[in-house]
Design a protein around this motif. Sequence first.
Motif, mmCIF file in Angstrom:
data_model
loop_
_atom_site.group_PDB
_atom_site.id
_atom_site.type_symbol
_atom_site.label_atom_id
_atom_site.label_comp_id
_atom_site.label_asym_id
_atom_site.label_seq_id
_atom_site.Cartn_x
_atom_site.Cartn_y
_atom_site.Cartn_z
ATOM 1 N N SER A 68 0.811 -1.206 0.000
ATOM 2 C CA SER A 68 0.000 0.000 0.000
ATOM 3 C C SER A 68 0.852 1.267 0.000
ATOM 4 O O SER A 68 0.446 2.280 -0.538
ATOM 5 N N ALA A 69 2.054 1.225 0.560
ATOM 6 C CA ALA A 69 2.911 2.405 0.619
ATOM 7 C C ALA A 69 3.399 2.812 -0.770
ATOM 8 O O ALA A 69 3.777 3.957 -0.983
ATOM 9 N N GLU A 70 3.396 1.895 -1.738
ATOM 10 C CA GLU A 70 3.859 2.180 -3.088
ATOM 11 C C GLU A 70 2.786 2.829 -3.945
ATOM 12 O O GLU A 70 3.053 3.255 -5.057
ATOM 13 N N LEU A 71 1.553 2.889 -3.476
ATOM 14 C CA LEU A 71 0.435 3.407 -4.257
ATOM 15 C C LEU A 71 0.108 4.840 -3.867
ATOM 16 O O LEU A 71 0.263 5.233 -2.707
ATOM 17 N N THR A 72 -0.395 5.599 -4.826
ATOM 18 C CA THR A 72 -0.871 6.947 -4.524
ATOM 19 C C THR A 72 -2.214 6.824 -3.797
ATOM 20 O O THR A 72 -2.883 5.789 -3.904
ATOM 21 N N ALA A 78 -9.149 3.741 -5.393
ATOM 22 C CA ALA A 78 -9.746 2.996 -6.506
ATOM 23 C C ALA A 78 -9.771 1.495 -6.223
ATOM 24 O O ALA A 78 -10.735 0.806 -6.563
ATOM 25 N N ARG A 79 -8.727 0.993 -5.598
ATOM 26 C CA ARG A 79 -8.676 -0.445 -5.296
ATOM 27 C C ARG A 79 -9.542 -0.820 -4.102
ATOM 28 O O ARG A 79 -10.016 -1.936 -4.000
ATOM 29 N N LEU A 80 -9.741 0.111 -3.182
ATOM 30 C CA LEU A 80 -10.471 -0.176 -1.943
ATOM 31 C C LEU A 80 -11.980 -0.227 -2.140
ATOM 32 O O LEU A 80 -12.679 -0.998 -1.483
ATOM 33 N N VAL A 81 -12.503 0.603 -3.049
ATOM 34 C CA VAL A 81 -13.946 0.680 -3.269
ATOM 35 C C VAL A 81 -14.452 -0.640 -3.844
ATOM 36 O O VAL A 81 -13.871 -1.189 -4.772
ATOM 37 N N GLY A 82 -15.536 -1.155 -3.249
ATOM 38 C CA GLY A 82 -16.129 -2.400 -3.717
ATOM 39 C C GLY A 82 -16.670 -3.218 -2.567
ATOM 40 O O GLY A 82 -16.778 -2.750 -1.433
ATOM 41 N N LYS A 83 -16.987 -4.456 -2.855
ATOM 42 C CA LYS A 83 -17.573 -5.371 -1.869
ATOM 43 C C LYS A 83 -16.542 -6.424 -1.520
ATOM 44 O O LYS A 83 -16.002 -7.088 -2.406
#
Length: 188
Positions: A68-72, A78-83
């Motif tokens: 996660s530290a490598e991502l903006t 964007a990756r977190l949103v969802g079910k």
Amino acid sequence: MKKTGIVILALVGLAAAFLYPSANSNRRQSGRAQTHNQKRVLHQIPARVTSKIKPAETQHQPESNQKSAELTPEELLARLVGKWEQTKSTSRQILTINENGTATMVIEPQGIWRSVLGKKVTIDIEWRLNAATLTLRAVGGSPENKLDYIKQLWGSEFVREIHSIEEKMFTLRDDQGDVSQKWIRTSY
């Protein structure tokens, strides 16, 4: 008949106490011989050829398995949103994260927790993301008395560091730095 059975049981117990040490020493001696033979066999195996992979190639991670530290913050969001779903021995948890900072967690207790909490508890959540730290705060839910009980046991706010996030899974670290939760994506 009963007395005879007790006497036989006592004699077998005494005999086992005397026979066990000698049987165990025989096992130890045969084990030493096997270990000695194994050592000889191991010395006969030639050394393995070292790999030709360059160190830089082994450290590269595919984009879908980034820390996660490598991502903006935008990529994390964007990756977190969802079910997402997580199944433990105590419950099945379904977490739906919306882009607007709200989320819903449905808890389906199992085992003894089902008798305490019922078939289903729904928790309305407000969430925020600060760098790689995810904060979930309960703001409502139903049934209300079960939600109050959950808040008393585990609190109303949950703060965890996102350890890694992929397209179909993310993991969270607990306060001690251990990976404590694994969430699997069920839909976007």
